[in-house]
Design a protein around this motif. Structure first.
Motif, mmCIF file in Angstrom:
data_model
loop_
_atom_site.group_PDB
_atom_site.id
_atom_site.type_symbol
_atom_site.label_atom_id
_atom_site.label_comp_id
_atom_site.label_asym_id
_atom_site.label_seq_id
_atom_site.Cartn_x
_atom_site.Cartn_y
_atom_site.Cartn_z
ATOM 1 N N SER A 27 0.820 -1.230 0.000
ATOM 2 C CA SER A 27 0.000 0.000 0.000
ATOM 3 C C SER A 27 0.846 1.268 0.000
ATOM 4 O O SER A 27 0.575 2.215 0.725
ATOM 5 C CB SER A 27 -0.955 0.001 1.200
ATOM 6 N N LYS A 28 1.849 1.287 -0.851
ATOM 7 C CA LYS A 28 2.691 2.478 -1.009
ATOM 8 C C LYS A 28 2.663 2.884 -2.479
ATOM 9 O O LYS A 28 3.064 2.123 -3.354
ATOM 10 C CB LYS A 28 4.123 2.201 -0.555
ATOM 11 N N TYR A 29 2.176 4.085 -2.705
ATOM 12 C CA TYR A 29 2.031 4.622 -4.059
ATOM 13 C C TYR A 29 2.681 6.001 -4.076
ATOM 14 O O TYR A 29 2.548 6.762 -3.118
ATOM 15 C CB TYR A 29 0.558 4.730 -4.442
ATOM 16 N N PHE A 30 3.377 6.322 -5.162
ATOM 17 C CA PHE A 30 4.110 7.586 -5.208
ATOM 18 C C PHE A 30 3.842 8.313 -6.524
ATOM 19 O O PHE A 30 3.899 7.718 -7.594
ATOM 20 C CB PHE A 30 5.613 7.339 -5.065
ATOM 21 N N TRP A 31 3.536 9.595 -6.396
ATOM 22 C CA TRP A 31 3.351 10.468 -7.555
ATOM 23 C C TRP A 31 4.371 11.591 -7.497
ATOM 24 O O TRP A 31 4.647 12.150 -6.438
ATOM 25 C CB TRP A 31 1.955 11.097 -7.558
ATOM 26 N N ALA A 32 4.923 11.928 -8.636
ATOM 27 C CA ALA A 32 5.692 13.159 -8.788
ATOM 28 C C ALA A 32 4.741 14.160 -9.429
ATOM 29 O O ALA A 32 3.788 13.779 -10.126
ATOM 30 C CB ALA A 32 6.904 12.930 -9.686
ATOM 31 N N TYR A 33 4.974 15.419 -9.176
ATOM 32 C CA TYR A 33 4.164 16.441 -9.831
ATOM 33 C C TYR A 33 5.038 17.648 -10.148
ATOM 34 O O TYR A 33 5.965 17.971 -9.418
ATOM 35 C CB TYR A 33 2.948 16.848 -8.984
ATOM 36 N N ARG A 34 4.728 18.237 -11.276
ATOM 37 C CA ARG A 34 5.413 19.468 -11.708
ATOM 38 C C ARG A 34 4.422 20.600 -11.562
ATOM 39 O O ARG A 34 3.267 20.499 -11.978
ATOM 40 C CB ARG A 34 5.877 19.339 -13.149
ATOM 41 N N ILE A 35 4.881 21.682 -10.959
ATOM 42 C CA ILE A 35 4.075 22.881 -10.770
ATOM 43 C C ILE A 35 4.702 24.019 -11.563
ATOM 44 O O ILE A 35 5.919 24.223 -11.517
ATOM 45 C CB ILE A 35 4.012 23.288 -9.275
ATOM 46 N N ILE A 36 3.864 24.749 -12.280
ATOM 47 C CA ILE A 36 4.299 25.978 -12.963
ATOM 48 C C ILE A 36 3.443 27.111 -12.430
ATOM 49 O O ILE A 36 2.208 27.060 -12.508
ATOM 50 C CB ILE A 36 4.149 25.876 -14.491
ATOM 51 N N ILE A 37 4.095 28.120 -11.872
ATOM 52 C CA ILE A 37 3.409 29.319 -11.369
ATOM 53 C C ILE A 37 3.730 30.441 -12.345
ATOM 54 O O ILE A 37 4.890 30.835 -12.478
ATOM 55 C CB ILE A 37 3.864 29.676 -9.942
ATOM 56 N N ASP A 38 2.709 30.918 -13.036
ATOM 57 C CA ASP A 38 2.876 31.931 -14.083
ATOM 58 C C ASP A 38 2.290 33.250 -13.584
ATOM 59 O O ASP A 38 1.087 33.350 -13.337
ATOM 60 C CB ASP A 38 2.177 31.467 -15.353
ATOM 61 N N ASN A 39 3.137 34.240 -13.427
ATOM 62 C CA ASN A 39 2.723 35.525 -12.864
ATOM 63 C C ASN A 39 2.355 36.522 -13.958
ATOM 64 O O ASN A 39 3.222 37.160 -14.552
ATOM 65 C CB ASN A 39 3.836 36.100 -11.989
ATOM 66 N N GLN A 40 1.075 36.644 -14.204
ATOM 67 C CA GLN A 40 0.567 37.645 -15.145
ATOM 68 C C GLN A 40 -0.205 38.730 -14.395
ATOM 69 O O GLN A 40 -1.089 39.384 -14.951
ATOM 70 C CB GLN A 40 -0.325 36.961 -16.192
ATOM 71 N N SER A 41 0.143 38.946 -13.116
ATOM 72 C CA SER A 41 -0.593 39.893 -12.267
ATOM 73 C C SER A 41 -0.208 41.346 -12.504
ATOM 74 O O SER A 41 -0.911 42.244 -12.069
ATOM 75 C CB SER A 41 -0.359 39.563 -10.789
ATOM 76 N N GLY A 87 7.083 15.549 -4.914
ATOM 77 C CA GLY A 87 6.412 14.262 -4.911
ATOM 78 C C GLY A 87 5.430 14.120 -3.778
ATOM 79 O O GLY A 87 5.442 14.895 -2.819
ATOM 80 N N CYS A 88 4.575 13.106 -3.910
ATOM 81 C CA CYS A 88 3.529 12.856 -2.928
ATOM 82 C C CYS A 88 3.334 11.351 -2.749
ATOM 83 O O CYS A 88 2.882 10.676 -3.677
ATOM 84 C CB CYS A 88 2.224 13.492 -3.385
ATOM 85 N N PRO A 89 3.653 10.814 -1.553
ATOM 86 C CA PRO A 89 3.352 9.409 -1.294
ATOM 87 C C PRO A 89 1.908 9.260 -0.811
ATOM 88 O O PRO A 89 1.371 10.155 -0.157
ATOM 89 C CB PRO A 89 4.330 9.049 -0.176
ATOM 90 N N LEU A 90 1.273 8.155 -1.167
ATOM 91 C CA LEU A 90 -0.078 7.857 -0.694
ATOM 92 C C LEU A 90 -0.127 6.418 -0.190
ATOM 93 O O LEU A 90 0.632 5.577 -0.652
ATOM 94 C CB LEU A 90 -1.111 7.978 -1.818
ATOM 95 N N GLY A 91 -1.060 6.154 0.721
ATOM 96 C CA GLY A 91 -1.276 4.813 1.231
ATOM 97 C C GLY A 91 -2.376 4.084 0.502
ATOM 98 O O GLY A 91 -2.788 3.003 0.919
ATOM 99 N N SER A 92 -2.883 4.659 -0.586
ATOM 100 C CA SER A 92 -3.907 4.008 -1.399
ATOM 101 C C SER A 92 -3.649 4.337 -2.864
ATOM 102 O O SER A 92 -2.861 5.221 -3.178
ATOM 103 C CB SER A 92 -5.314 4.455 -0.976
ATOM 104 N N SER A 93 -4.357 3.625 -3.736
ATOM 105 C CA SER A 93 -4.080 3.745 -5.171
ATOM 106 C C SER A 93 -4.630 5.006 -5.817
ATOM 107 O O SER A 93 -4.374 5.269 -6.988
ATOM 108 C CB SER A 93 -4.622 2.523 -5.912
#
Length: 130
Positions: A27-41, A87-93
């Motif tokens: 019950s170990k699942y891992f996701w990577a994620y990419r974040i882009i913060i675009d400042n058009q303010s 990244g983000c680990p989870l205990g479920s799928s």
């Protein structure tokens, strides 16, 4: 891809399941994620802190709070962007994560911007909805 826009600042998130770092039998699942913060303010902003609310398919909730992201508190100039991978680990799928970044403008005023809800689901598996 998931996207939210607050006060002219967009946050785009792209999650990817990482099979090599996961162990479904335990019950170990891992996701990577990419974040882009675009400042058009129209003004420079600094990312001060983050807040994440992570919920797995069993309803377990984890809150993550902290200064900056990946050890940085970047200044994002008007018309530019900043990106990072984490990244983000989870205990479920499957699960979902969302939150806010606290930003600061040049006058020292702090405000929150939304991080979009990011669906974390195994490829080819029907997601579990809570």
């Amino acid at each position: 891809m998931f996207k939210a826009i607050t006060k002219g600042i967009s946050v785009t998130a792209m999650p990817v399941y990482i099979d090599e770092r996961s162990d479904p039998e335990n019950s170990k699942y891992f996701w990577a994620y990419r974040i882009i913060i675009d400042n058009q303010s129209g003004a420079d902003v600094q990312l001060i802190s983050r807040y994440w609310n992570i919920v797995d398919s069993a309803g377990r909730i984890e809150e993550v709070k902290g200064e900056g992201v990946v050890g940085l508190q970047p200044v994002i100039k008007a018309g530019q962007n900043f990106s990072y991978t984490s990244g983000c680990p989870l205990g479920s799928s499957s699960g979902i994560m969302q939150g806010t970044y606290t930003m600061q403008d040049p006058d020292g005023t702090r405000f929150d911007i939304d991080i979009p809800a990011i669906s974390l689901d195994l490829p080819g598996v029907e997601p579990v909805i809570n």
